[in-house]
Design a protein around this motif. Structure first.
Motif, PDB file in Angstrom:
ATOM      1  N   LEU A   1      -4.721  61.198  66.762  1.00  0.00           N
ATOM      2  CA  LEU A   1      -4.866  62.257  65.294  1.00  0.00           C
ATOM      3  C   LEU A   1      -4.151  61.652  64.256  1.00  0.00           C
ATOM      4  O   LEU A   1      -4.074  62.198  63.129  1.00  0.00           O
ATOM      5  CB  LEU A   1      -4.641  63.568  65.809  1.00  0.00           C
ATOM      6  N   GLN A   2      -3.022  60.678  64.479  1.00  0.00           N
ATOM      7  CA  GLN A   2      -1.958  60.492  63.512  1.00  0.00           C
ATOM      8  C   GLN A   2      -2.870  59.909  62.265  1.00  0.00           C
ATOM      9  O   GLN A   2      -2.544  60.143  61.015  1.00  0.00           O
ATOM     10  CB  GLN A   2      -1.316  59.173  63.828  1.00  0.00           C
TER      11      GLN A   2
ATOM     12  N   LEU B   1      -4.734  59.612  56.546  1.00  0.00           N
ATOM     13  CA  LEU B   1      -5.937  59.567  55.640  1.00  0.00           C
ATOM     14  C   LEU B   1      -6.192  60.669  54.828  1.00  0.00           C
ATOM     15  O   LEU B   1      -6.203  60.611  53.497  1.00  0.00           O
ATOM     16  CB  LEU B   1      -7.189  59.170  56.367  1.00  0.00           C
ATOM     17  N   ALA B   2      -6.152  61.690  55.210  1.00  0.00           N
ATOM     18  CA  ALA B   2      -6.201  63.077  54.569  1.00  0.00           C
ATOM     19  C   ALA B   2      -5.217  63.321  53.548  1.00  0.00           C
ATOM     20  O   ALA B   2      -5.367  63.617  52.613  1.00  0.00           O
ATOM     21  CB  ALA B   2      -6.516  64.319  55.447  1.00  0.00           C
ATOM     22  N   PHE B   3      -3.859  62.995  54.027  1.00  0.00           N
ATOM     23  CA  PHE B   3      -2.792  63.162  52.960  1.00  0.00           C
ATOM     24  C   PHE B   3      -2.976  62.236  51.697  1.00  0.00           C
ATOM     25  O   PHE B   3      -2.752  62.674  50.592  1.00  0.00           O
ATOM     26  CB  PHE B   3      -1.515  62.997  53.676  1.00  0.00           C
ATOM     27  N   PHE B   4      -3.221  60.878  52.043  1.00  0.00           N
ATOM     28  CA  PHE B   4      -3.308  60.017  50.932  1.00  0.00           C
ATOM     29  C   PHE B   4      -4.487  60.254  50.024  1.00  0.00           C
ATOM     30  O   PHE B   4      -4.450  60.179  48.923  1.00  0.00           O
ATOM     31  CB  PHE B   4      -3.435  58.502  51.371  1.00  0.00           C
TER      32      PHE B   4
ATOM     33  N   GLY C   1      -2.456  68.949  51.562  1.00  0.00           N
ATOM     34  CA  GLY C   1      -1.812  67.708  51.782  1.00  0.00           C
ATOM     35  C   GLY C   1      -0.316  67.855  52.399  1.00  0.00           C
ATOM     36  O   GLY C   1       0.173  67.066  53.308  1.00  0.00           O
ATOM     37  N   ASP C   2       0.092  69.248  52.055  1.00  0.00           N
ATOM     38  CA  ASP C   2       1.362  69.411  52.799  1.00  0.00           C
ATOM     39  C   ASP C   2       1.491  69.416  54.064  1.00  0.00           C
ATOM     40  O   ASP C   2       2.231  68.850  54.940  1.00  0.00           O
ATOM     41  CB  ASP C   2       1.805  70.603  52.203  1.00  0.00           C
ATOM     42  N   VAL C   3       0.227  70.126  54.329  1.00  0.00           N
ATOM     43  CA  VAL C   3       0.025  70.109  56.155  1.00  0.00           C
ATOM     44  C   VAL C   3      -0.277  68.846  56.820  1.00  0.00           C
ATOM     45  O   VAL C   3       0.267  68.580  57.677  1.00  0.00           O
ATOM     46  CB  VAL C   3      -1.292  71.319  56.481  1.00  0.00           C
ATOM     47  N   CYS C   4      -1.108  68.091  56.053  1.00  0.00           N
ATOM     48  CA  CYS C   4      -1.293  66.855  56.678  1.00  0.00           C
ATOM     49  C   CYS C   4      -0.063  65.828  56.921  1.00  0.00           C
ATOM     50  O   CYS C   4       0.178  65.142  57.857  1.00  0.00           O
ATOM     51  CB  CYS C   4      -2.347  66.133  56.073  1.00  0.00           C
TER      52      CYS C   4
ATOM     53  N   GLY D   1       3.000  66.677  56.981  1.00  0.00           N
ATOM     54  CA  GLY D   1       4.001  67.197  57.620  1.00  0.00           C
ATOM     55  C   GLY D   1       3.709  66.756  59.317  1.00  0.00           C
ATOM     56  O   GLY D   1       4.237  66.486  59.928  1.00  0.00           O
ATOM     57  N   VAL D   2       2.187  67.174  59.609  1.00  0.00           N
ATOM     58  CA  VAL D   2       2.106  66.866  60.907  1.00  0.00           C
ATOM     59  C   VAL D   2       2.290  65.367  61.225  1.00  0.00           C
ATOM     60  O   VAL D   2       2.374  64.665  62.520  1.00  0.00           O
ATOM     61  CB  VAL D   2       0.595  67.415  61.158  1.00  0.00           C
ATOM     62  N   PHE D   3       1.596  64.578  60.421  1.00  0.00           N
ATOM     63  CA  PHE D   3       1.588  63.140  60.400  1.00  0.00           C
ATOM     64  C   PHE D   3       2.860  62.680  60.800  1.00  0.00           C
ATOM     65  O   PHE D   3       3.181  61.798  61.670  1.00  0.00           O
ATOM     66  CB  PHE D   3       0.762  62.408  59.198  1.00  0.00           C
ATOM     67  N   LEU D   4       3.845  62.844  59.771  1.00  0.00           N
ATOM     68  CA  LEU D   4       5.238  62.488  60.048  1.00  0.00           C
ATOM     69  C   LEU D   4       6.021  62.862  60.985  1.00  0.00           C
ATOM     70  O   LEU D   4       6.795  62.144  61.738  1.00  0.00           O
ATOM     71  CB  LEU D   4       6.096  62.811  58.559  1.00  0.00           C
TER      72      LEU D   4
END
Length: 422
Positions: A76-77, A82-85, A302-305, A307-310
């Motif tokens: 899911l990374q 992708l969603a964040f960018f 964007g904030d959620v995506c 945070g979760v990705f990193l």
């Protein structure tokens, strides 16, 4: 989630849902740490770095002692990245950054110069310390600006040239850089803001009822006709609508990246394709007004995506790869971090105009210059959440860090490898 034994060591295997749950818990825990531990908040350390890195250290202790090994499914990374960018592209209204053209060129130039200097530092110190200069290249722009992606690509190539352990060195250096890039960006920004007493030019300070005077709200410069929703409240309909727009941009961006690679041979990172398409869509929509885009909703997603990705990326770091690093390698990597700090403070910041935007871009450069673009975005997000927005920085840094830098960095890396090849 399954439990088993491998070579006498207990192993926990987490599926992608369990891994996601752990990432979110660590992100929330990181926020608690940043709020409770003053030094973390003071230096704007991102919450994913605080929570994810602490977990990685715990995994290092357990792995080295043979007590436990945790294997995680990080499938899911990619979609979170992708969603964040994509959200970055959707808030990149050229109407708001029309004066950012010169800064983009200047920032791009310093990104290119940085990749050259990282290779010079890596190869020079490698020769002084008596190790193969090709390892110096791997500890230069390959693992610093290039991150784990470039390390995974160039490491095997150098190893095929007869340099034993090149891949392990490249990946370990990239891990070191990822951690360092997430740790120094906030302190650099904090130092510059305090020293030069800078503030966001896009910030309109208001006292929020029931909150301290330090709580600030942002207001875009827009006419009544062009303005977005007046309220900052995020509704279920707005969230669903923007999620659909983001999903479309992600899909088209992936297709664009695949088409460019298959047809023209251009290797474009998938998240860059999604971000570029989102930029195009945003600015077409500004003219055609097909969909009313709501910046608070986009920022929330964007904030959620991010945070979760990193959090997921940091919690899966194999820090034990750093334990066995030779002292020469630590010297080279330490020199890279020191150079980055001095580079941002005494060259990049002055040449970008000594402004608030320059501070945020320095925090971003520290992130992607040592680690990866998500590090840069997390660094900038941590600072702007506390001191105010910087639209120019959030457009320029990801464009340069995720894509434009490769136009110079990759040929530079290839030249150094060929020059020092046995």
């Amino acid at each position: 989630m399954t439990f088993l034994w491998e070579q006498g060591v207990p192993v926990i295997k987490l599926d992608m849902i369990a891994t996601l749950a752990l990432a979110i818990l660590l992100l929330l825990f990181g926020r608690v740490l940043v709020n409770r531990i003053s030094i973390l908040g003071r230096f704007c350390i991102p919450a994913p770095v605080a929570g994810g890195l602490l977990f990685s250290i715990l995994m290092l202790v357990l792995q080295q002692s043979g007590l436990l090994l945790v294997k995680m499914d990080t499938l899911l990374q990619v979609p979170f990245s992708l969603a964040f960018f994509t959200t970055i592209g959707l808030i990149a209204s050229l109407r708001l950054v029309k004066q950012g053209g010169k800064l983009l060129i200047v920032y791009w130039f310093f990104c290119a110069l940085l990749s050259l200097m990282q290779n010079v530092i890596g190869t020079s110190l490698a020769q002084v310390l008596g190790i193969d200069p090709l390892l110096g290249v791997l500890m230069g722009a390959v693992s610093m600006e290039g991150g784990h992606g470039a390390a995974g690509a160039f490491g095997p190539e150098v190893e095929a040239m007869g340099v034993y352990g090149a891949t392990a060195v490249a990946m370990a250096a990239a891990t070191f850089g990822l951690v360092s890039g997430g740790l120094i960006g906030g302190p650099i920004a904090k130092y510059l803001l305090n020293k030069h007493n800078l503030h966001s030019s896009e910030l309109e300070a208001v006292t929020v009822e029931g909150a301290p005077n330090s709580v600030l709200e942002t207001k875009e410069e827009a006419t009544t006709e062009e303005s977005e929703y007046v309220t900052n409240e995020v509704s279920a309909h707005s969230f669903l609508l923007h999620s659909g727009v983001i999903a479309i941009c992600m899909s088209v961006g992936l297709w664009m990246a695949s088409w460019l690679k298959g047809t023209l041979g251009i290797a474009l990172p998938s998240y860059v394709g999604a971000m570029f398409f989102a930029v195009i869509l945003r600015n077409l929509n500004d003219q055609l007004k097909v969909v009313k885009l709501h910046t608070p909703t986009i920022n929330l997603i964007g904030d959620v995506c991010l945070g979760v990705f990193l959090s997921m990326a940091l919690m899966t770091l194999k820090l034990w790869e750093l334990v066995d690093l030779a002292i020469p390698m630590l010297v080279v990597l330490g020199a890279q971090v020191l150079f980055m700090i001095l580079y941002c403070l005494y060259l990049v910041f002055p040449m970008l105009g000594r402004s608030y935007d320059a501070v945020i871009m320095c925090a971003g450069m520290a992130g992607h210059g040592l680690g990866a673009t998500p590090n840069a975005m997390a660094n900038m997000k941590a600072v702007t959440e506390k001191f105010g927005p910087s639209t120019k920085a959030f457009l320029i840094v990801p464009l340069c860090g995720a894509f434009l830098i490769d136009l110079f960095a990759l040929p530079c890396i290839v030249w150094f490898i060929n020059y020092f090849a046995h």
